[in-house]
Every structure is written in C-alpha cells, then in structure tokens.
Design an enzyme around this catalytic site. Structure first.
Site, PDB file in Angstrom:
ATOM      1  N   GLU A 304      53.673 -70.852  34.966  1.00  0.00           N
ATOM      2  CA  GLU A 304      53.963 -70.976  36.404  1.00  0.00           C
ATOM      3  C   GLU A 304      53.400 -69.828  37.242  1.00  0.00           C
ATOM      4  O   GLU A 304      54.110 -69.250  38.055  1.00  0.00           O
ATOM      5  CB  GLU A 304      55.490 -71.061  36.620  1.00  0.00           C
ATOM      6  CG  GLU A 304      56.151 -72.198  35.872  1.00  0.00           C
ATOM      7  CD  GLU A 304      57.662 -72.291  36.097  1.00  0.00           C
ATOM      8  OE1 GLU A 304      58.232 -71.394  36.739  1.00  0.00           O
ATOM      9  OE2 GLU A 304      58.270 -73.266  35.622  1.00  0.00           O
ATOM     10  N   GLU A 413      57.891 -80.023  28.767  1.00  0.00           N
ATOM     11  CA  GLU A 413      59.310 -79.852  29.143  1.00  0.00           C
ATOM     12  C   GLU A 413      59.868 -81.135  29.745  1.00  0.00           C
ATOM     13  O   GLU A 413      60.610 -81.092  30.734  1.00  0.00           O
ATOM     14  CB  GLU A 413      59.460 -78.696  30.155  1.00  0.00           C
ATOM     15  CG  GLU A 413      58.868 -77.392  29.679  1.00  0.00           C
ATOM     16  CD  GLU A 413      59.074 -76.214  30.649  1.00  0.00           C
ATOM     17  OE1 GLU A 413      59.884 -76.328  31.579  1.00  0.00           O
ATOM     18  OE2 GLU A 413      58.417 -75.182  30.446  1.00  0.00           O
TER      19      GLU A 413
END
Ligand code: XIL
Length: 580
Positions: A304, A413
C-alpha cells in the site's frame, strides 16, 4: 436422595446438549452471601472509595457488593476488587456472567482475568440492573478475577460467576477445498492468527482440513514482530504460524516488510538519519526474510505505498527520510535474503483498473526495466457483494495487463463483506462472487496460482471492527459451518480436470537443478520427438531448442520436434505436461 441424583443428571444432560456452559461457579462467594470472604478490595495512591456488602440486590434481600469511588488514584488500577485465584486451565474457554448497575448511565467498570497474562473487558453500565457476559480462553492455569473501578461513581454488582464453556461440536465436512486445489497446484488459503491455532480446536481443524496455504494476518508486521526496541524481534507468534504450516504442508505467504501502517511506535518516535534508517531496514529485511528462507514462497515486500488518490507515493516516516527509491531497495534486499521467493507489491483499489492501478503499473514497469527483482503484484480484493459481471471482467483485464510486464498476480486478501442488515439471498450472491474470483485465478494460471482470503471464518474477520455496517465476509460462518460461498468454491474446484495418466510433474527436479535463474535456461530432456504435450501448469517460459518461445499458457499444446525443451523465465521454473 434418589430423586436429587436424578435431577442432577437431567440438568447436566441438558447442558451438554445445548453446548453452552456447565453450571459450576468457579468463583467462591461470587454472590457475596459470605460477605467479603475470598475477596479483597484495594484503594491506593490517593484513591478514596468505600465498599459494603448490602442486601439491596435485584430483588429485596439479594446480597450484592456496593462500591463507591469518590476519588481515583494516580493509576487506572488503584481501586480494585480481587477474587482469590480460581481454577482456570490453559486453553479452556470460560464465561463470566454478572449483574451490575451504576448510579448513572454510561459508567464503566473493567473486569479482568489475570495472572502473568492480562485479559479484560470493559462493561458500560446503566442505572438499572443488567446482566453482562464475557467469554475468554484462559492463557494459563490459575487466574485471579478482578474488577477495576476506574471511574468515579457508585456501582453495584451481584451474582458474579465464572463457568467453563463446554466446547461446541466441531462441524464435520464431507469434502475439502485443498483436496482439489492440490491436484492443480493452486494455493488456496487464509490469513491466520496464532492463538486461534493454539487455543481453538475448531479453527485449527477446519483450517487444516480445508486449505493448503496461509499468510499471517498480523504476526509478521513490524509492530508485531518488534513491539519494543530494546527487547529486539519477538519471533514467537510468527514462528507458531510457520511451524504449524511446515508441519502440515501449507504454503506460506509473508506479509509484509514495509507498510505505512506497520511502523512500531518506537520507530516513529526516533530521529533518523537517512543512512541509519537504510541500514536498519536492510538488516531488518535480511533478518526476517533470511529466517524464513525456503519456507515462505511469496513475500509482500511493500504494501500500500500509493496514496488513495492514486497518483503519489504515500508520505510517511520511511519515504520522508529515504525517498521513494526505498521501494526498489526493499525488493533488492529481499532478493538478497531469499533469491527463490516471489517478491510482490501488494495494494487495494487497483483490482479493476483506474488511476491507482495505472500508477502501480508504471511503477512495476519501471522496476522491471531497471532490473529490480519484483515478481508479482498482489490484488488485495477487499470487496463487497459485487454482482455485476463487468466487475469481474475488469479484474481479469487488469490481471492480464499487468502480467504482460512479466509478473505474476496473486489475490492476497479476498473478502466479500455483506451490508447489514444481511438477508438470506445475500449469502447466495456472495457465493457467486467467490466463485467468479476463483474462476479468474483458474483461467489465468500460471500467471495466477494464489487465492488467499483474509481469514476463513466470520468468527474472526477484521471487517466488523473496521466497517461497522458490514459483516459475514468469509465462506465459513461464525460456528464453523460452511456457507453458500464455501459450496460455490468447492463446486468450481470440482470442475477442474485433475492431472492423471501420463502427467509429468517435473517441478521438483527443475527447482533443484536450476543453477542460475537469470541464465538462459534449464533443459527438460526425455521427451518424445513429434509427440504433442498439453501444458497443464507452468511458470516461466518455454523455448524449444532455444529457438522460439511458445508463450506460457495452460491449455496450450507443445509439439516438440526434439527430445528436449528449454525453460527460461523468472527463476521459479516449473512445467507440467500431459501427453496428448
Ligand atoms: C488488518 C488486520 O486484518 C487487522 O487485524 C489489523 O488490526 C489491521 O490490519 N490491508 C492489509 C492488511 O494489507 O494487513 C490489513 O490487515 C487489512 C488491509
């Protein structure tokens, strides 16, 4: 006498059948009928309080404890009531029940199970009697039960009981997802937390039966590995997961080495010189990746790093000190530490394309052009109930676009949160979402071979805590029963044709014989000239006799004119051929 024994038998049978709690109160004098026996009350460091056992409980004549706090001490724990050690057993689940009220709504008390460990639950009371329940699993043998009176006010508590929760029966599954996944080298798994494996038999058993891959949900993040600077890295939780995975033949993803939210407090509080931070991070990557070398097949090296607006790199202590080139360095260091691990850039809100995806695409492209060892991109896939087929085709387009840069793509995820209030049909559409995601992976092997979910049971998902309006994101419910999403995943996996007969899985030979991933190839010999083989699974590229690339798609035919082919590609060579 006989009658009494009969009654006791019936009561315990009812309890077993309901799978709830056994009746015996493990506290002594939890109802204060023997005044303060087995309890002591503390009020220290300037605190002013009174306590008394009175008969002004729920109904007239019931005894209860009345505790008035006029002034707090200097610490939250200065005013407390402590019950003698009670007979807790490591790993057993217990339920605390008590009745309580305060002289005004909203006053809080904290109940605690403690010896060397400390477990607690804060109860917000009202000004009428209510019953409160708290369940926990004991981390050790023998615990104190405590109440911290940490707000001023008058509090009444009555009938405090701790009872052992009888374990609910573990659901039995007739089939197993990993059974089908194993036949096609698909990694299907979930983010796990260590104490679930240690303390919750259902968590351990169902996970172990159904899945063949795992990723630590938190245990390998820097604040979890290294919570206190002076104490150094604490491997216990990460090791618990890795050892469990190794013993049970599960593939492991590592998550993560650099994340703007994964910065320990002490790290953020330090004044860093760029060169010391660089050295620190290099050493950290070498230490962590090095410890699990050969055990972790794929690492989220950087997580991220792109801002939500999708254009710039995030600014946080690491990029502020070292600039954006730290991303390159992290991959280089990870590669030094384990040259066989697949090194991944992982992010969210890139899955269906758009500005943020374009930024990631350019970043990966530039890294590849400059020879930075990046081998994959992770799509997190924290989704809702996305029913439109356009949603999934855009994901597939994005996968193929970025794979054209010569990287793999993993779903890292996955969860599919349902909006509350949840209706019955939502579970069915959630199932079709999971199925569509899995089909994307299956259609795009070998570019894709990882289908990782962020948990597997709704009992343990991060979503309800972070998004209070959403829940029930995973394929298995809170009581470990399969949901329609589980059935859909199973149904999709069953459609995949297993490799039988003449299949030749040479992945092991190749991994061993591959001397230098960047050199021109490994020769697979022993083929029959003129024979057509179907490619069932592959990573890397095939060249026949070093002359031409035949692409790298599962399902394609390879007709060889000689007795060998040459494999080249990204360093993790594997090919599975079936004779036509
Ligand atoms: C989450 C965990 O699930 C939570 O338990 C923790 O409190 C915060 O982090 N993207 C990621 C994961 O890459 O590491 C995050 O995990 C979820 C979002």
């Amino acid at each position: 006498m006989k009658k009494v024994a009969h009654l006791v038998f019936i009561i315990s049978l009812v309890q077993v059948l309901s799978g709830s709690v056994s009746a015996q109160n493990l506290l002594q004098n939890g109802n204060f009928q023997q005044l303060n026996q087995h309890w002591i009350h503390l009020s220290q460091n300037g605190a002013v309080s009174t306590h008394a056992v009175t008969d002004s409980g729920r109904t007239t004549g019931d005894t209860c404890l009345r505790f008035s706090v006029y002034q707090l001490g200097s610490n939250a724990y200065d005013v407390q009531s402590i019950h003698d050690v009670w007979n807790a057993t490591t790993g057993s689940p217990y339920r605390v029940t008590l009745w309580a009220k305060a002289n005004a709504n909203g006053r809080k008390i904290r109940i605690i199970a403690q010896d060397t460990a400390y477990l607690n639950s804060d109860l917000t009371l009202t000004n009428t009697w209510q019953q409160y329940t708290w369940d926990f699993t004991s981390p050790e043998n023998g615990l104190y039960f405590k109440i911290h009176w940490f707000e001023a006010g008058t509090f009444m508590v009555q009938d405090i009981a701790i009872t052992k929760i009888l374990p609910a029966p573990i659901p039995s599954y007739p089939d197993s997802l990993q059974h089908y996944a194993n036949r096609i080298n698909l990694n299907i798994g979930a983010a796990l937390f260590p104490s679930g494996l240690v303390y919750e038999p259902a968590y351990r058993k169902i996970y172990n039966q159904q899945f063949n891959a795992m990723v630590p949900e938190n245990a390998m993040k820097m604040p979890d590995l290294w919570p206190n600077e002076a104490a150094g890295i604490q491997w216990k939780d990460a090791d618990t997961l890795v050892n469990f995975a190794m013993r049970n033949g599960k593939k492991i993803r590592g998550h993560n080495l650099l994340w703007y939210q994964g910065i320990p407090g002490w790290f953020a509080a330090k004044t860093w010189q760029p060169d010391t931070m660089r050295k620190f991070l290099k050493n950290y990557v070498h230490t962590v990746v090095g410890r699990y070398k050969g055990k972790i097949y794929e690492w989220d090296v950087v997580n991220e790093i792109i801002e939500d607006a999708g254009v710039n790199f995030r600014s946080f202590i690491v990029t502020n000190t070292l600039g954006n080139s730290i991303v390159d360095s992290m991959f280089v260091w990870a590669h030094q530490a384990d040259s066989n691990a697949i090194l991944v850039y992982n992010d969210y809100a890139i899955e269906t394309g758009g500005t943020k995806f374009n930024t990631v695409f350019s970043m990966v492209q530039s890294m590849k052009q400059r020879g930075i060892p990046i081998h994959g991109v992770g799509f997190q896939c924290h989704f809702g109930n996305n029913s439109g087929s356009g949603f999934y085709s855009s994901i597939e387009n994005t996968v193929r676009q970025i794979a054209a840069l010569g990287v793999k793509v993993s779903f890292t995820e996955i969860d599919m949160a349902l909006d509350k209030p949840i209706q019955q049909p939502d579970y069915v559409s959630q199932g079709s979402c999971y199925a569509q995601m899995l089909r994307i992976v299956l259609r795009n092997r070998p570019i894709m071979n990882t289908f990782m979910m962020w948990g597997f049971t709704d009992k343990h998902s991060w979503i309800p805590q972070y998004f209070t309006n959403r829940d029930e994101t995973l394929p298995i419910d809170r009581n470990y029963y399969p949901k329609p999403a589980y059935d859909s995943l199973l149904a999709v996996l069953k459609t995949v044709v297993p490799i039988t007969g003449n299949a030749k899985d040479i992945s092991k030979e190749i991994l061993q014989a591959w001397p230098n991933p960047s050199s021109d190839g490994f020769m697979l010999t022993g083929l029959t000239p003129g024979q057509t083989y179907k490619i069932v699974d592959i990573t890397g590229q095939i060249r026949e006799q070093g002359i031409f690339s035949i692409g790298q798609k599962v399902g394609e035919d390879l007709s060889t004119s000689g007795t060998y082919i040459i494999l080249a590609g990204d360093g993790r060579k594997k090919v599975m051929l079936v004779k036509e």
